[in-house]
Every structure is written in C-alpha cells, then in structure tokens.
Design an enzyme around this catalytic site. Structure first.
Site, PDB file in Angstrom:
ATOM      1  N   CYS A  33       0.855  -1.184   0.000  1.00  0.00           N
ATOM      2  CA  CYS A  33       0.000   0.000   0.000  1.00  0.00           C
ATOM      3  C   CYS A  33       0.896   1.241   0.000  1.00  0.00           C
ATOM      4  O   CYS A  33       1.263   1.763   1.051  1.00  0.00           O
ATOM      5  CB  CYS A  33      -0.926  -0.003   1.218  1.00  0.00           C
ATOM      6  SG  CYS A  33      -2.062   1.398   1.226  1.00  0.00           S
TER       7      CYS A  33
ATOM      8  N   THR B 225     -24.869  -0.056  13.398  1.00  0.00           N
ATOM      9  CA  THR B 225     -25.993  -0.366  12.509  1.00  0.00           C
ATOM     10  C   THR B 225     -26.907   0.841  12.417  1.00  0.00           C
ATOM     11  O   THR B 225     -27.034   1.614  13.376  1.00  0.00           O
ATOM     12  CB  THR B 225     -26.796  -1.584  13.003  1.00  0.00           C
ATOM     13  OG1 THR B 225     -27.850  -1.854  12.076  1.00  0.00           O
ATOM     14  CG2 THR B 225     -27.392  -1.332  14.382  1.00  0.00           C
ATOM     15  N   TYR B 226     -27.479   1.013  11.257  1.00  0.00           N
ATOM     16  CA  TYR B 226     -28.515   2.024  11.057  1.00  0.00           C
ATOM     17  C   TYR B 226     -29.838   1.322  10.749  1.00  0.00           C
ATOM     18  O   TYR B 226     -30.787   1.948  10.299  1.00  0.00           O
ATOM     19  CB  TYR B 226     -28.119   2.967   9.921  1.00  0.00           C
ATOM     20  CG  TYR B 226     -26.773   3.623  10.155  1.00  0.00           C
ATOM     21  CD1 TYR B 226     -26.640   4.704  11.026  1.00  0.00           C
ATOM     22  CD2 TYR B 226     -25.618   3.143   9.533  1.00  0.00           C
ATOM     23  CE1 TYR B 226     -25.410   5.294  11.252  1.00  0.00           C
ATOM     24  CE2 TYR B 226     -24.380   3.719   9.755  1.00  0.00           C
ATOM     25  CZ  TYR B 226     -24.280   4.804  10.617  1.00  0.00           C
ATOM     26  OH  TYR B 226     -23.050   5.381  10.854  1.00  0.00           O
ATOM     27  N   ASN B 227     -29.838   0.000  10.979  1.00  0.00           N
ATOM     28  CA  ASN B 227     -31.034  -0.824  10.749  1.00  0.00           C
ATOM     29  C   ASN B 227     -31.555  -0.691   9.318  1.00  0.00           C
ATOM     30  O   ASN B 227     -32.756  -0.629   9.082  1.00  0.00           O
ATOM     31  CB  ASN B 227     -32.137  -0.465  11.757  1.00  0.00           C
ATOM     32  CG  ASN B 227     -31.713  -0.749  13.185  1.00  0.00           C
ATOM     33  OD1 ASN B 227     -31.251  -1.841  13.499  1.00  0.00           O
ATOM     34  ND2 ASN B 227     -31.837   0.243  14.052  1.00  0.00           N
ATOM     35  N   THR B 228     -30.630  -0.639   8.372  1.00  0.00           N
ATOM     36  CA  THR B 228     -31.005  -0.583   6.958  1.00  0.00           C
ATOM     37  C   THR B 228     -30.220  -1.630   6.182  1.00  0.00           C
ATOM     38  O   THR B 228     -29.118  -2.030   6.576  1.00  0.00           O
ATOM     39  CB  THR B 228     -30.705   0.796   6.348  1.00  0.00           C
ATOM     40  OG1 THR B 228     -29.280   1.036   6.407  1.00  0.00           O
ATOM     41  CG2 THR B 228     -31.442   1.904   7.092  1.00  0.00           C
TER      42      THR B 228
ATOM     43  N   THR C  89     -29.687  -6.237  11.520  1.00  0.00           N
ATOM     44  CA  THR C  89     -28.553  -6.748  10.732  1.00  0.00           C
ATOM     45  C   THR C  89     -27.556  -7.527  11.577  1.00  0.00           C
ATOM     46  O   THR C  89     -26.477  -7.875  11.102  1.00  0.00           O
ATOM     47  CB  THR C  89     -27.813  -5.579  10.051  1.00  0.00           C
ATOM     48  OG1 THR C  89     -27.277  -4.699  11.060  1.00  0.00           O
ATOM     49  CG2 THR C  89     -28.746  -4.795   9.144  1.00  0.00           C
TER      50      THR C  89
ATOM     51  N   GLU D  48     -22.720   1.421   3.256  1.00  0.00           N
ATOM     52  CA  GLU D  48     -22.845   0.059   3.768  1.00  0.00           C
ATOM     53  C   GLU D  48     -21.632  -0.778   3.393  1.00  0.00           C
ATOM     54  O   GLU D  48     -21.175  -1.619   4.174  1.00  0.00           O
ATOM     55  CB  GLU D  48     -24.141  -0.569   3.243  1.00  0.00           C
ATOM     56  CG  GLU D  48     -25.392   0.088   3.817  1.00  0.00           C
ATOM     57  CD  GLU D  48     -26.673  -0.372   3.158  1.00  0.00           C
ATOM     58  OE1 GLU D  48     -27.629  -0.683   3.898  1.00  0.00           O
ATOM     59  OE2 GLU D  48     -26.735  -0.410   1.914  1.00  0.00           O
TER      60      GLU D  48
END
Length: 470
Positions: A189, A364-367, A376, A441
């Site tokens: 890298c 998590t954003y619960n999506t 999730t 995501e």
C-alpha cells in the site's frame, strides 16, 4: 511542519489570526522561491552551474509548496485556509508558474467523488472530527474521508491512532511510524507507506532507514519476521517468536489430518458435535475461495525495500487432509484475556482498541439497501465470524451453517481478498458484491473486515505472549 523557513503548523491552529499569519508567511515564501527561479534583471549574466543548481532546487521546493497548497485548498477543514490557499495558487499561476494537478479524483478509487462528503459541506459534529484530525496530523487523508460515512467509528479510529502514534509510549515516535511503513509495505500500500514516511521524517527519523529494512536498527529488522507472519499467517505465531525473532527458523507447524465430525443434524438446535463439524467444513471451504483472479505481481521497489522475503504471503492455514489446531475462543478470548494483557503492556490502549472493536461490530442504522428497520446483527456476526474462521478461530456457540446461507461466493472472494491480500482488491470486485447496497454500507463492511482481522492477529500474538510470560 517546517520546510526551510516556511512554517505550516500555524495552519492547524484553532485561532484564525494565527492561521492568517501563517498563510502570509507561506505566500511570501512562495514569491521568494518564484524569484529565485526566474530573477528579473535587465542584462542577466550567463548562468553558472551553481546558479542552475540553485534554480532547480528552488523549483523543486516551490513545487512541493504548491502541491501542499493544492491539498489545503481542497481538504483543509478551515474555510479561510482553503480560500487563501486557492488564492495563492491563482496568483502564482498568473505569474506564469504551472500549478500541480491532483493525481486522482477523490479519496477512493471505488466510490465516485460526488458520493463522498466534500470538505466544507460537513455538519458541526463532522467538522469537529475534521478539525481535530487536521490539528493533529496536518492533513485530512483518504482514509478519514472515506470513513466519514460512519462518524462514530471515525472518532474512535482517530482517537486510537492518535494514542498509538503520537502520545507518550514505550517506543520513540519515529520507530512507530517505521513500523507503520513496514506493515503497509507488506501489503504494497504505497499510499499508507508514503503517509508514514512523511510522518517518520517529520519526527526526526533517519532518512537512511528508508533505503531498505537492512538499514534500520537490528531491533526493527527483527520485527520483519513477526510482521510478515502476522500479516499473512498469524496462526503460526508461537511463544518462540516472542522470545526472539533472531532464532526463528521458518518451519511451519506440522499439520494434522483433518477429522470430519459425524453429522448429527437436529432440526431445532444443532449438537456441539455438529457445530464443530460445520466450523471445520466452513474452514475447509474457505481454502477454495480464491483471493483474486489477477496474476501475482511482484511488489514495486519503492515499498518492497521496507520489508524482507517478498515471496512470503498469505497461504491457507489448512491444506488437503491436514489442519492447524483450531484456536478456541473459550480458551483464549479478547474479552477475557487479550484486553487485560494489552492494558498491562500498554496502559489505556486496551480500552481504545476494545471501543473500536465494539463500534465496528455493533454499528448499525437498521437498513439494508432500500429496506429500513432491519436487524442486521445476524449478518454482521456472519461476516466477523467468517473472517475469524479463515484464521482458524472458532466460537463454540455459533452455527457456521449460517455463513453459507448469508454470504454468497462473490462476497466471500471480496472478503478474503481484502483481509488476506488487500493489495489485489479491484474495483470490479468491489462493484460485484451487494450491488444494491449503498457505498456507506460497503464501507461498513470494510470496517468490519479490518477490525476482525486485527482482532484475529492480536489473539494469536497475545496468546503467544501469555505462553511466554507463563
């Protein structure tokens, strides 16, 4: 942040008048460099070799300053610095000096620049994070600008990096950045290598060390062996590596013949024997997930000089008919063993690392793509445990049959490549998994991958240290 008589550190100040004075100092320095390149005289004498050398040196110095001003005009969290840096560049261009151009388009090769938060458009919380990072490092690097999708994690990440690389600790600052160079070079890298090279030089590191690992102190050369094993095959770490890297002979542990446990399915709840069988099956199948379809490429000289044995890379710990003994988390876990040992060896670091692990794992954003109000947790645990499974780490209370149901093959290829050979990750691979998911995501997936891998390496290293200490 001193470049000749130029002072750049004033730009990191929270005080506007301090930043203004620093910018004026930089503007004057730029004009002086420009005058040294093309002095205005009615009848200039023939240029001597010394004059040509001085002019070339001044041009190189000017270009470095202009490149830095270009970065500041795009990525400084302070609006006054961005605007005045752009103004200096414009004035220099009017004087006939060519201005450098950005090498890329945004901080990521995979995510379009327009879909990443632009500096200057951040909210108050993110501005504070940007300002803190800039005040500490004098820059907003690509990593920070990609992590902005997840501010809570970014805050924890920056805090941990600051503690490890800049606060008082057992190693000198230049040693820490050189270790960073070695670690980043192991996966070729060049971006991270260059960041640590600049920081290494800034804190007084010897430029000779950058000519190759053989020029570094013996203590750091010894870390080269540990570095390569941790990077590619951490399950091979033993207490002997902690006692000395000097006496290490690269002899891989004898592999035992794999025992396939008899399947005993229970429709309601799998037995412990079946759980173990499913783990072994998943571990074995992970061998056949190829990291990348691309041909192997030798590391370029600019990074390969920072580590030895360039042919040493990731290899599956399990081969046909044989296996390395499974690392059972109930025997040695981060929560019960590793965390406390890290805090004993390096006070407060255990807390910072633990916080980072939990934020990445619990985030998590619960999506999921266009769907909302989604739990999730099952998916996040499958990703985390699959990575640990690849490294031979087993959780007795987890049903590894869930992994094959939740993670398809293309996703496994991406996970294994990023975790084991990140230098081979391609945009095609990034685009090919979870096509309907947002970039944020996918960034979260990468945060899970790097934290799960880090914990796996720590578990092996800390267990070896524990065996050495006892």
């Amino acid at each position: 942040m001193e470049e000749g008589e130029v002072r750049w550190d004033g730009l990191c100040s929270r005080d506007a008048s301090t930043r203004d004075a620093a910018l004026e100092n930089i503007r004057q320095a730029v004009l002086r460099r420009r005058a040294q390149i093309s002095p205005i005289k009615e009848d200039p004498p023939p240029e001597s070799s010394e004059g040509r050398l001085a002019s070339a040196t001044a041009l190189e110095s000017l270009n470095e300053m202009l490149a830095r001003l270009l970065m500041l005009s795009k990525r400084c969290p302070f609006r006054d610095v961005r605007e005045k840096s752009a103004s200096i560049l414009s004035n220099v261009q009017e004087l006939g000096i060519r201005i450098p151009r950005p090498l890329g388009h945004g901080p990521s090769r995979f995510i379009p620049e327009k879909e990443i938060l632009q500096v200057g458009n951040e909210d108050a919380q993110m501005h504070t994070l940007f300002a803190d990072s800039f005040a500490t490092l004098g820059r907003l690097d690509n990593i920070t600008l990609v992590m902005v999708f997840h501010p809570q994690y970014l805050g924890s990440f920056l805090k941990t990096q600051h503690y490890l690389l800049q606060m008082d600790g057992p190693l000198p600052l230049h040693y820490r950045h050189y270790i960073g160079i070695m670690a980043a070079a192991r996966h070729q890298c060049s971006y991270l290598v260059n960041l640590h090279v600049n920081d290494f030089l800034h804190v007084g590191g010897d430029p000779k060390w950058l000519n190759g690992l053989e020029n570094a102190p013996h203590k750091l050369q010894n870390l080269g062996e540990l570095n390569k094993i941790l990077a590619h095959r951490p399950w091979l770490i033993t207490k002997e590596h902690i006692e000395t890297t000097e006496s290490f002979c690269e002899v891989e542990a004898l592999m035992e013949k794999m025992k396939k446990l008899q399947e005993c399915r229970d429709e309601e709840e799998a037995s412990q024997e079946e759980m173990a069988t499913r783990f072994e099956r998943e571990k074995r199948e992970s061998m056949f997930v190829c990291c990348s379809e691309d041909e192997e490429s030798a590391p370029t000289r600019d990074v390969s000089r920072h580590f030895e044995d360039t042919s040493y890379g990731y290899k599956d710990f399990s081969r046909h008919g044989m296996h390395v003994p499974t690392f059972r988390v109930q025997d040695y876990s981060w929560e019960d063993h590793g965390y406390s040992l890290v805090n004993r060896l390096y006070p407060d670091v255990g807390q910072l690392i633990d916080e980072k692990f939990h934020i990445a794992y619990d985030l998590t954003y619960n999506t999921m793509a266009m769907h909302k109000d989604v739990d999730t947790s099952m998916l996040r645990r499958a990703i985390w445990n699959y990575i640990h499974c690849m490294f031979g780490i087993r959780y007795d209370d987890y049903d590894y049959g869930e992994i094959n149901q939740l993670l398809d093959r293309s996703f496994k290829v991406y996970i294994k490549t990023v975790v084991c050979t990140p230098e081979k990750t391609t945009k095609r691979m990034y685009d090919s998994f979870w096509r309907q998911f947002k970039h944020s995501e996918k960034v979260h997936v990468n945060l899970l991958l790097i934290e799960a891998r880090m914990q796996a390496e720590l578990l092996y290293a800390l267990r070896a240290i524990t065996h050495y200490m006892t």
